[in-house]
Design a protein around this motif. Sequence first.
Motif, short mmCIF file in Angstrom:
data_model
loop_
_atom_site.label_atom_id
_atom_site.label_comp_id
_atom_site.label_asym_id
_atom_site.label_seq_id
_atom_site.Cartn_x
_atom_site.Cartn_y
_atom_site.Cartn_z
N GLU A 1 0.84 -1.20 0.00
CA GLU A 1 0.00 0.00 0.00
C GLU A 1 0.88 1.24 0.00
OE1 GLU A 1 -2.56 0.38 3.37
OE2 GLU A 1 -3.34 2.33 2.76
N ILE A 2 0.47 2.23 -0.78
CA ILE A 2 1.19 3.50 -0.83
C ILE A 2 0.69 4.39 0.31
CG2 ILE A 2 1.80 5.50 -2.22
CD1 ILE A 2 2.81 2.76 -3.29
N ILE A 3 1.54 4.64 1.28
CA ILE A 3 1.17 5.52 2.41
C ILE A 3 1.42 6.98 2.03
CG2 ILE A 3 1.57 6.04 4.84
CD1 ILE A 3 0.36 3.27 4.26
N ASN A 4 2.54 7.23 1.38
CA ASN A 4 2.86 8.57 0.89
C ASN A 4 3.42 8.43 -0.51
OD1 ASN A 4 4.49 11.00 0.30
ND2 ASN A 4 3.86 11.63 2.35
N LYS A 5 2.85 9.16 -1.45
CA LYS A 5 3.16 8.95 -2.86
C LYS A 5 4.50 9.51 -3.31
CE LYS A 5 0.39 13.05 -4.09
NZ LYS A 5 1.54 13.89 -4.42
N GLY A 6 5.16 10.34 -2.47
CA GLY A 6 6.38 10.98 -2.94
C GLY A 6 6.06 12.12 -3.89
N PHE A 7 7.05 12.55 -4.66
CA PHE A 7 6.84 13.70 -5.55
C PHE A 7 6.11 13.30 -6.82
CE2 PHE A 7 8.30 16.42 -9.07
CZ PHE A 7 7.79 17.65 -8.63
N PHE A 8 6.65 12.34 -7.53
CA PHE A 8 6.02 11.88 -8.78
C PHE A 8 6.46 10.44 -9.01
CE2 PHE A 8 5.61 11.34 -13.40
CZ PHE A 8 4.34 11.85 -13.61
N THR A 9 5.60 9.53 -8.62
CA THR A 9 5.90 8.11 -8.72
C THR A 9 4.90 7.45 -9.65
OG1 THR A 9 6.71 8.13 -6.43
CG2 THR A 9 6.24 5.99 -7.40
N THR A 10 5.40 6.67 -10.60
CA THR A 10 4.54 6.01 -11.58
C THR A 10 4.83 4.51 -11.62
OG1 THR A 10 6.07 6.21 -13.45
CG2 THR A 10 4.65 8.10 -12.99
N VAL A 11 3.92 3.79 -12.23
CA VAL A 11 4.15 2.37 -12.51
C VAL A 11 4.66 2.26 -13.94
CG1 VAL A 11 3.08 0.09 -12.78
CG2 VAL A 11 2.36 1.61 -10.92
N GLN A 12 5.80 1.61 -14.12
CA GLN A 12 6.38 1.46 -15.45
C GLN A 12 6.88 0.04 -15.65
OE1 GLN A 12 6.23 3.81 -17.75
NE2 GLN A 12 5.49 5.43 -16.39
N ASP A 13 6.80 -0.41 -16.91
CA ASP A 13 7.44 -1.68 -17.27
C ASP A 13 8.39 -1.42 -18.44
OD1 ASP A 13 5.78 -1.42 -19.47
OD2 ASP A 13 4.49 -3.12 -18.97
N GLY A 14 8.61 -2.42 -19.27
CA GLY A 14 9.58 -2.26 -20.36
C GLY A 14 9.09 -1.41 -21.51
N GLY A 15 7.84 -0.99 -21.49
CA GLY A 15 7.34 -0.09 -22.53
C GLY A 15 6.23 -0.68 -23.37
N ARG A 16 5.60 0.19 -24.12
CA ARG A 16 4.42 -0.16 -24.92
C ARG A 16 4.78 0.01 -26.39
NH1 ARG A 16 1.45 2.73 -22.20
NH2 ARG A 16 0.28 1.18 -20.99
N THR A 17 5.39 -0.99 -26.97
CA THR A 17 5.84 -0.88 -28.36
C THR A 17 4.79 -1.43 -29.31
OG1 THR A 17 6.97 -3.01 -28.17
CG2 THR A 17 8.27 -1.03 -27.73
N GLY A 18 4.84 -0.93 -30.54
CA GLY A 18 3.97 -1.46 -31.59
C GLY A 18 2.70 -0.67 -31.82
N TYR A 19 2.55 0.49 -31.14
CA TYR A 19 1.32 1.26 -31.29
C TYR A 19 1.58 2.69 -31.78
CZ TYR A 19 -0.58 -2.66 -28.74
OH TYR A 19 -0.94 -3.93 -28.37
N ALA A 20 2.75 2.91 -32.35
CA ALA A 20 3.09 4.25 -32.83
C ALA A 20 2.12 4.72 -33.92
CB ALA A 20 4.52 4.28 -33.35
N ALA A 21 1.67 3.78 -34.74
CA ALA A 21 0.74 4.15 -35.82
C ALA A 21 -0.58 4.69 -35.27
CB ALA A 21 0.47 2.93 -36.71
N MET A 22 -0.86 4.35 -34.01
CA MET A 22 -2.07 4.86 -33.34
C MET A 22 -1.77 6.13 -32.56
SD MET A 22 -3.34 1.12 -31.97
CE MET A 22 -4.68 1.80 -31.00
N GLY A 23 -0.51 6.59 -32.63
CA GLY A 23 -0.14 7.79 -31.90
C GLY A 23 0.14 7.55 -30.43
N VAL A 24 0.37 6.29 -30.05
CA VAL A 24 0.60 5.94 -28.64
C VAL A 24 2.10 5.88 -28.37
CG1 VAL A 24 0.25 4.21 -26.86
CG2 VAL A 24 -1.53 4.64 -28.56
N PRO A 25 2.58 6.67 -27.40
CA PRO A 25 4.02 6.65 -27.07
C PRO A 25 4.46 5.32 -26.51
CG PRO A 25 2.91 8.59 -26.15
CD PRO A 25 1.83 7.67 -26.63
N GLU A 26 5.78 5.09 -26.54
CA GLU A 26 6.33 3.86 -25.97
C GLU A 26 6.21 3.82 -24.46
OE1 GLU A 26 10.30 2.97 -27.09
OE2 GLU A 26 9.91 3.08 -29.24
N SER A 27 6.44 4.97 -23.80
CA SER A 27 6.47 5.02 -22.33
C SER A 27 7.47 4.00 -21.80
CB SER A 27 5.06 4.81 -21.76
OG SER A 27 4.22 5.85 -22.20
#
Length: 285
Positions: free
Chosen positions: A6-32
Amino acid sequence: MNARVEIINKGFFTTVQDGGRTGYAAMGVPESGAMDRHSFFQANALLNNTKDAAMLECTLVGPTIKYYQDTYFVITGAHVKATLDGQPVKIGVPTLARASQTLITSKISQGTRCYIAFGGGIESAITLNSKSWYTPITPNNHIRNGDTFSLGISTYDISKGAHIKYKYAYASAGRVHTIKAYKGPEYTLLDYKQQQLLQQLFTVSKLWNRMAIQLQEPVYNKLEGIMTSPVIPGTVQLTLSGKLIVLMRDCQTTGGYPRILQIAQPSIDTLAQLQQGDTVLLSVT
């Protein structure tokens, strides 16, 4: 039952990330995906997670996390002061958190981002084959106080004992960071004087985030915009006002500024750890 945190305090800017979202550039979706992929992959390797298992990416100030089951975790990337029920946690060393214990991380130093990975990885929702958060295709772009995350089944074996001894190459006091770059599709449109100007030292401006980093020193520019063309993380655009913009993981998929350089993958990881005032030298090959 899967482990849960459980997140008690989120910090400044914390995100959930994995290895990225490839294959959707044609839809305008970033890799992240993780900004500093080297540190991201290190964390998963240390825990024997799958290569792209999702974790927390923490920027500038880390979060406070409560554990509800015994869970192995590891912190990689930039340095952050971390304690588990008051006991210091070593960066780069897998650690066992017991149920009901609390991990507190604070200001991040000698870099910008650290990564907190858990044994089994975060089991958050999958959108377009990725767990990476990026609005508007995911509900949120950062964690909030009270968020809870289920974890996958850990395959970590404590007997492995793998760990990392950090020397913190991101320390920025007076250091010039060499950024390796290749010539981009519009590089040859630059005149000799412009190409020479790329050899000056550049300073990271206050305009930096997961989408892009703008460099402070201008390069005089008489080039016009180009027909909207593909861009990827690491593409360096030269704006009409002469500013260099280095695109990062959440960047758009097309752009109309000349693409004069393409940053090498390891140097994208380095840039991900820099912040305002840090100095870079572009090594163009």
